[in-house]
Write a protein that holds these residues in place. Structure first.
Motif, short mmCIF file in Angstrom:
data_model
loop_
_atom_site.label_atom_id
_atom_site.label_comp_id
_atom_site.label_asym_id
_atom_site.label_seq_id
_atom_site.Cartn_x
_atom_site.Cartn_y
_atom_site.Cartn_z
N PHE A 111 0.56 -1.43 -0.27
CA PHE A 111 -0.09 0.10 0.17
C PHE A 111 1.43 1.29 -0.09
CE2 PHE A 111 -2.01 -3.90 1.87
CZ PHE A 111 -3.18 -3.81 1.74
N ARG A 112 0.23 2.14 -0.91
CA ARG A 112 1.48 3.29 -1.09
C ARG A 112 0.77 4.05 -1.17
NH1 ARG A 112 7.00 1.36 -3.52
NH2 ARG A 112 7.93 -0.34 -2.54
N TYR A 113 0.55 5.43 -0.69
CA TYR A 113 -0.74 7.25 -0.90
C TYR A 113 0.78 7.36 -2.34
CZ TYR A 113 -3.46 11.00 -1.31
OH TYR A 113 -4.52 11.45 -1.60
N GLU A 114 0.68 7.02 -3.79
CA GLU A 114 1.08 7.66 -4.85
C GLU A 114 -0.41 7.75 -5.45
OE1 GLU A 114 4.73 6.40 -5.92
OE2 GLU A 114 4.16 3.97 -5.53
N ARG A 115 0.50 9.10 -6.77
CA ARG A 115 -0.75 9.56 -7.69
C ARG A 115 -0.94 8.33 -8.68
NH1 ARG A 115 -0.99 11.70 -12.73
NH2 ARG A 115 1.37 11.78 -13.42
N GLY A 119 -0.11 1.08 -14.25
CA GLY A 119 1.51 0.30 -13.84
C GLY A 119 1.66 1.28 -12.47
N ARG A 120 1.15 2.19 -11.73
CA ARG A 120 0.90 2.65 -10.77
C ARG A 120 -0.40 2.90 -9.81
NH1 ARG A 120 5.73 4.43 -8.73
NH2 ARG A 120 6.65 5.03 -10.83
N TYR A 121 -0.73 2.04 -8.53
CA TYR A 121 -1.64 1.96 -7.95
C TYR A 121 -1.51 2.41 -6.24
CZ TYR A 121 -2.53 -0.56 -11.87
OH TYR A 121 -2.24 -0.72 -13.30
N ARG A 122 -2.81 1.85 -5.66
CA ARG A 122 -2.14 2.64 -4.13
C ARG A 122 -2.33 1.69 -3.37
NH1 ARG A 122 -5.53 8.19 -4.18
NH2 ARG A 122 -3.41 9.50 -4.90
N HIS A 125 1.04 -5.33 -5.72
CA HIS A 125 1.06 -6.89 -5.12
C HIS A 125 2.46 -6.82 -5.47
CE1 HIS A 125 -3.18 -6.94 -5.91
NE2 HIS A 125 -3.89 -7.46 -4.73
N GLN A 126 3.22 -7.51 -5.34
CA GLN A 126 4.69 -7.64 -5.13
C GLN A 126 4.87 -8.98 -4.61
OE1 GLN A 126 6.73 -5.40 -2.46
NE2 GLN A 126 7.53 -3.52 -4.21
N ALA A 127 6.23 -9.86 -5.06
CA ALA A 127 6.52 -10.80 -5.32
C ALA A 127 7.86 -10.82 -4.17
CB ALA A 127 6.83 -12.35 -6.11
N CYS A 209 15.50 10.28 -9.97
CA CYS A 209 14.67 11.45 -9.90
C CYS A 209 13.43 9.95 -11.34
CB CYS A 209 14.48 12.52 -9.76
SG CYS A 209 13.15 13.72 -10.32
N LYS A 210 12.46 10.96 -11.71
CA LYS A 210 11.90 10.08 -13.13
C LYS A 210 11.53 11.74 -13.83
CE LYS A 210 11.30 5.96 -11.56
NZ LYS A 210 11.39 5.98 -10.15
N VAL A 211 11.47 12.86 -13.60
CA VAL A 211 11.54 13.59 -14.10
C VAL A 211 12.05 14.71 -15.54
CG1 VAL A 211 10.62 16.42 -14.30
CG2 VAL A 211 9.88 14.72 -11.68
N VAL A 257 20.11 3.47 -8.03
CA VAL A 257 20.63 3.65 -6.96
C VAL A 257 19.39 3.14 -5.91
CG1 VAL A 257 22.28 6.23 -6.33
CG2 VAL A 257 19.86 6.13 -6.56
N ARG A 258 18.20 3.03 -6.23
CA ARG A 258 16.97 2.41 -5.87
C ARG A 258 16.39 3.70 -4.44
NH1 ARG A 258 14.51 -0.18 -7.17
NH2 ARG A 258 13.80 -2.13 -5.88
N GLY A 259 15.21 3.41 -4.36
CA GLY A 259 14.24 4.40 -4.04
C GLY A 259 14.51 3.76 -2.28
N ASP A 279 8.62 1.71 -16.09
CA ASP A 279 9.33 0.95 -16.85
C ASP A 279 10.64 -0.34 -15.76
OD1 ASP A 279 11.02 2.47 -15.44
OD2 ASP A 279 12.23 3.34 -17.55
N ALA A 280 9.57 -0.22 -14.65
CA ALA A 280 11.03 -0.94 -13.55
C ALA A 280 9.77 -2.31 -13.35
CB ALA A 280 11.53 -0.49 -11.97
N VAL A 281 10.13 -3.28 -13.76
CA VAL A 281 9.02 -4.61 -13.39
C VAL A 281 10.36 -4.96 -11.92
CG1 VAL A 281 7.86 -4.44 -14.94
CG2 VAL A 281 10.18 -5.71 -14.58
N GLU A 309 2.10 -6.03 -11.11
CA GLU A 309 0.85 -5.92 -11.86
C GLU A 309 1.25 -5.21 -13.70
OE1 GLU A 309 0.25 -5.12 -8.49
OE2 GLU A 309 -1.20 -5.47 -8.10
N ARG A 310 2.44 -5.42 -12.96
CA ARG A 310 3.36 -4.60 -14.15
C ARG A 310 3.87 -5.93 -14.93
NH1 ARG A 310 7.54 0.77 -12.15
NH2 ARG A 310 5.22 1.16 -10.87
N VAL A 311 4.12 -7.39 -14.33
CA VAL A 311 4.57 -8.53 -15.26
C VAL A 311 2.71 -8.62 -16.13
CG1 VAL A 311 4.62 -10.62 -14.65
CG2 VAL A 311 5.83 -8.92 -13.31
#
Ligand code: ATP
Ligand code: MG
Length: 424
Positions: A111-115, A119-122, A125-127, A209-211, A257-259, A279-281, A309-311
């Protein structure tokens, strides 16, 4: 007004769950072949675990967590990632006494409060996979190859690129951050507002940064690989050597460097050109020191997370959901009563079977059978029953045959077996 799902949170519909099951099955199969065991973790934890485990200065902890006080007044947080929870469990259950490395995997919602966007949800799912208690660089290479084997098992190997890097040890990083700041400061005006703030708080994050406007500056930044200690440099060289030995191609990407704050030495990410900005799966890295930081033993660790989700998005439309093999069509109450036990027997034998309830016209039931993708329709009306017969129609070839009603279970089992063999 009818109530809708929360923004950024989605239902996974029956038309998609076939693909999800395939992705989950591939993960389970590949991870277990490498000796990983499943652990199931709660989806909420004490807020403090993530603040300490992920880092106060990360985007996740600063802006993305779902945090609330429960009725007892404890601050709880829906997990934004799994590693902190998994390490909490590792410490709590004394896994450190087991032979090293301890190999664990888990999967589920984060769960993440993102925009929200494609491919980007609040809720997503991850493995997750973690190898704990092993410093040898061979485990880094093994974990990375396992991740790539997961994608290969899904036929996605060709569409993905593996990026690897080393961000050194905590000590190396201080020296690098000083060099990075020296480079970035004169370019501050061309960075996005967010990155200008990062210069003061966490300059390394600028590289992540993705900008688009920030990319030209990021591309020319000094390489962290020039700041590695001899030990960290040797570790990275070994990891690359082992990847070569296993025939796993990769690109060294010094800006990776990862987030999350907890990474040291090896970091890696799997990227695709097919999902736009998302673009990161999958991504991961080594986090020696994190278990200790959570008041556990001084065991090192390495792991990764796959964005499910991205996979699934990458798989596109190539997978159909399961369809029945046999559609039983009774015409009337007595034929229904006679076909009910036949349906039950087929289902007990593992043959996907649909049973109509005898109260609709044959034409409608046949249309339904065709739409469902069933291979055979069995038609039994009062006339057939009186004669002790049943009609079996092959919905693909449209050929019909007439069978003794008493032989139906055996005949249908054999046909279902053939259909399964054809499909495989
Ligand atoms: P991104 O750079 O896309 O924000 P991240 O670095 O925040 O990803 P991680 O925390 O490393 O991601 O999580 C691993 C993977 O989980 C990512 O590579 C991505 O595939 C997936 N992921 C992360 N956040 C989301 C989200 N909000 N919705 C869907 N998938 C996500
Ligand atoms: Mg993110």
């Amino acid at each position: 007004m009818a109530i809708k799902a929360v923004r950024g949170v989605r239902d996974i519909l029956p038309s998609e769950t076939g693909k999800w099951q395939r992705v989950e099955g591939a993960a389970r199969g590949v991870f277990e072949a490498y000796g990983y065991r499943e652990i199931r973790l709660p989806i909420f934890e004490r807020t403090e675990l993530f603040a300490r485990g992920i880092g106060d200065e990360t985007d996740i902890v600063k802006k993305e967590m779902y945090t609330f006080d429960d009725r007892g007044g404890d601050s709880l947080t829906l997990r934004p990632e799994a590693t902190a929870s998994l390490l909490r469990a590792y410490i709590e259950h004394g896994f450190q006494v087991e032979p090293k490395p301890v190999r664990l995997y888990t999967a589920g919602p984060m769960f993440r409060y993102e925009r929200p966007q494609a491919g980007r949800y609040r809720q997503f799912h991850q493995a997750n996979v973690e190898a704990l208690g092993e410093l040898n660089p061979a485990v880094d290479a093994e974990v990375i190859c396992m991740l790539m084997d997961f994608f290969r098992a899904l036929g996605l190997g060709e569409r993905l690129a593996l990026h690897v890097n080393s961000i050194g040890d905590a000590g190396d990083r201080a020296a690098y951050i000083a060099r990075l700041l020296e480079y970035l400061r004169p370019h501050a005006a061309s960075l996005c507002g967010e990155c200008q703030g990062r210069l003061g708080r966490n300059p390394l994050r600028v590289l992540d940064c993705k900008v688009p406007d920030c990319q030209p500056v990021i591309e020319k930044a000094p390489s962290i690989l020039d700041s590695l200690s001899p030990e960290a440099a040797k570790h990275f060289e070994s990891v690359r050597g082992y990847l070569d030995v296993m025939g796993q191609p990769y690109t060294v990407t010094p800006r990776l460097v990862r987030g999350l704050d907890y990474y040291v030495r090896t970091t890696f990410e799997v990227k695709t050109a097919d999902l736009g900005a998302q673009d990161a799966v999958a991504g991961g890295g080594r986090y020696d020191g994190l278990i200790e930081q959570l008041d556990g033993p001084a065991d090192p660790g390495i792991g990764f997370a796959i964005g499910m989700e991205r996979v699934v998005l990458l798989l596109g439309e190539q997978h159909q959901s399961a369809s029945p093999v046999v559609q039983l069509i009774p015409l009337g109450e007595e034929p229904l009563r006679r076909l009910m036990p036949v349906a039950r027997g087929l289902r007990q034998a593992g043959v996907a079977t649909e049973l109509a309830y005898g109260d609709r016209k044959l034409q409608r039931e046949l249309e339904r059978a065709n739409r469902s993708g069933a291979r055979y329709a069995v038609i039994v009306g009062e006339t057939e029953l009186a004669a002790g017969r049943a009609v079996i129609r092959d919905l693909r070839s449209r050929q019909q045959r007439d069978e003794a009603f008493a032989e139906l279970p055996g005949v249908l089992l054999a046909l279902a077996r053939e259909a399964r063999a054809e499909r495989a």
